[in-house]
Structures are given as structure tokens and as C-alpha cells.
Design an enzyme around this catalytic site. Structure first.
Site, PDB file in Angstrom:
ATOM      1  N   ASP A   1      -6.297  -6.403  -2.504  1.00  0.00           N
ATOM      2  CA  ASP A   1      -4.875  -6.565  -2.796  1.00  0.00           C
ATOM      3  C   ASP A   1      -4.656  -7.514  -3.976  1.00  0.00           C
ATOM      4  OD1 ASP A   1      -4.229  -4.817  -0.787  1.00  0.00           O
ATOM      5  OD2 ASP A   1      -3.688  -6.363   0.671  1.00  0.00           O
TER       6      ASP A   1
ATOM      7  N   TYR B   1       0.327   0.811  14.329  1.00  0.00           N
ATOM      8  CA  TYR B   1       1.134   1.809  13.644  1.00  0.00           C
ATOM      9  C   TYR B   1       0.525   3.188  13.704  1.00  0.00           C
ATOM     10  CZ  TYR B   1      -1.445  -0.306   9.617  1.00  0.00           C
ATOM     11  OH  TYR B   1      -2.390  -0.868   8.783  1.00  0.00           O
TER      12      TYR B   1
ATOM     13  N   HIS C   1       0.826  -1.199   0.000  1.00  0.00           N
ATOM     14  CA  HIS C   1       0.000   0.000   0.000  1.00  0.00           C
ATOM     15  C   HIS C   1       0.865   1.256   0.000  1.00  0.00           C
ATOM     16  CE1 HIS C   1      -2.967  -2.806   2.265  1.00  0.00           C
ATOM     17  NE2 HIS C   1      -3.124  -2.917   0.960  1.00  0.00           N
TER      18      HIS C   1
ATOM     19  N   LYS D   1       4.547   6.147   8.204  1.00  0.00           N
ATOM     20  CA  LYS D   1       4.074   5.181   9.189  1.00  0.00           C
ATOM     21  C   LYS D   1       5.209   4.788  10.130  1.00  0.00           C
ATOM     22  CE  LYS D   1       0.782   3.166   5.920  1.00  0.00           C
ATOM     23  NZ  LYS D   1       0.472   1.990   5.091  1.00  0.00           N
TER      24      LYS D   1
END
Length: 199
Positions: free
Chosen positions: A166, A130, A60, A70
Site C-alpha cells: 500500500d 466481508y 484497493h 464487497k
């Protein structure tokens, strides 16, 4: 903190303080990260992800600007965390690097704007948490197929389990041809300006 082979990605190994009662560690320090990265991480969203063994999530990435940096750690189980350089024009474009994140060493990774991110669960109930610099923006979020042979990511899974989204993501070549991928120089200019914008 140690910079990885892909510019803009770092591995963080915290100091663990343990005794028979348990464990304490500072898993995130804004000042230490800012000193290395060049600007503080803007905390806009925090995510928690739980995955079964052999689940692969990613790859991603987000449009830059604003992108989405992140700071990722594994609080239960273990994952192979994967960073992919998707910045067109970067010296390491198309390359990937993996870092094992687990509940034993408590390592973390910082992934700057413009880089792709994914992971493979190495245990059941692998739990990632995260911190993100920007909120989720469905119109500015994209993906590259994690099993694309051109990327050649060595996922440690017998049969990788992908989400429908995905599994339908474009290959690296398709994403490049469609103009979907971030530009290396534009990303560098954007991140260079973050130090002045985020005191």
C-alpha cells in the site's frame, strides 16, 4: 439500507435483538440487498481481516469487468471504513466517504464494483469480515495510495501503519494517467447487466 453520497455504496443498519443471554442479528440478507442494488450479490469469496490500532489498509479496487463488490462488517472492535470513487467520469470522482463499523451497532457497508475500499483500525484486534462477488485475482487487483493528499482522506490514526504494498501504491493522478482506473460508464453498463445474469 441507506445510499451513501457516492453512488453504488450503501450503509446497512441491522436490527439488533438482545437480552441478558446475548445478541442476535441478521447481518446480511440477500433479498433486501438485491432489492436495493438491483441484483443479488454473488458470493464467491469470504474474507476475515484482523488489524492493530492505526493500521490503514487500502485503497484497493479491481478491474471491471468483473470487478469485486464487497459487503463488509466489523465483528470485533471498530474501524473507519472508507469508500472512494475511482470511476473516471463519475460526478463524485475522487471523493471519499467514511462509515464507522463496530461491534456495538453492527453496521455494514455494501461497495459496488469500480469503487475503492480501505479502512483504518480504531482498536486493537479490529476484525472485519466481508463477502466478495469475485475471488481474489492478483493480476486484476490494484491500489491507490491511502495517504495521497489529493484524496485528502482524514484517517483517524496518529501514525498510519501501511503495508509495503500500500505504501508503494500510485497516487490518484498517477493511477489516472496510467489508465489504471475504471471508467464510470463502463462500470454502470456492467452492473446494469448483473440483474439478468444473476437470478
Amino acid at each position: 439500507m441507506e445510499e451513501l453520497s457516492i453512488e453504488g455504496a450503501w450503509e446497512i443498519t441491522p436490527q439488533l435483538h438482545g437480552d441478558p443471554r446475548g445478541l442476535f442479528t441478521e447481518w446480511y440478507r440477500f433479498d433486501k440487498l438485491a432489492a436495493v442494488v438491483g441484483h443479488p450479490l454473488r458470493l464467491a469469496q469470504a474474507n476475515l481481516s484482523v488489524s492493530s490500532r492505526d493500521v490503514v489498509r487500502g485503497i484497493h479496487f479491481a478491474d471491471v469487468p468483473p470487478g469485486q463488490a464487497k459487503y463488509v462488517t466489523c465483528v470485533r472492535g471498530a474501524v473507519l471504513d472508507v469508500i472512494v470513487d475511482l470511476r473516471v467520469g463519475s460526478p463524485t470522482f475522487g471523493r471519499w466517504q467514511g462509515v464507522r463499523l463496530d461491534e456495538d451497532e453492527r453496521k455494514a457497508v455494501y461497495i459496488s464494483e469500480g469503487l475503492g475500499h480501505g479502512f483504518c483500525a480504531l482498536s486493537d484486534d479490529a476484525t472485519l469480515t466481508y463477502l466478495c462477488s469475485e475471488p481474489f485475482n492478483p493480476t486484476g487487483e490494484h491500489g491507490v495510495h491511502p495517504l495521497d493528499p489529493e484524496l485528502g482522506i482524514e484517517w483517524p490514526a496518529g501514525t498510519p501503519q501501511l503495508s509495503a504494498k500500500d505504501a508503494q501504491a500510485p497516487s490518484l493522478s498517477e493511477a489516472l494517467a496510467s489508465g489504471l482506473l475504471p471508467d464510470y460508464q463502463a462500470v454502470k453498463a456492467f452492473t446494469a447487466g448483473l440483474g439478468a445474469e444473476r437470478p
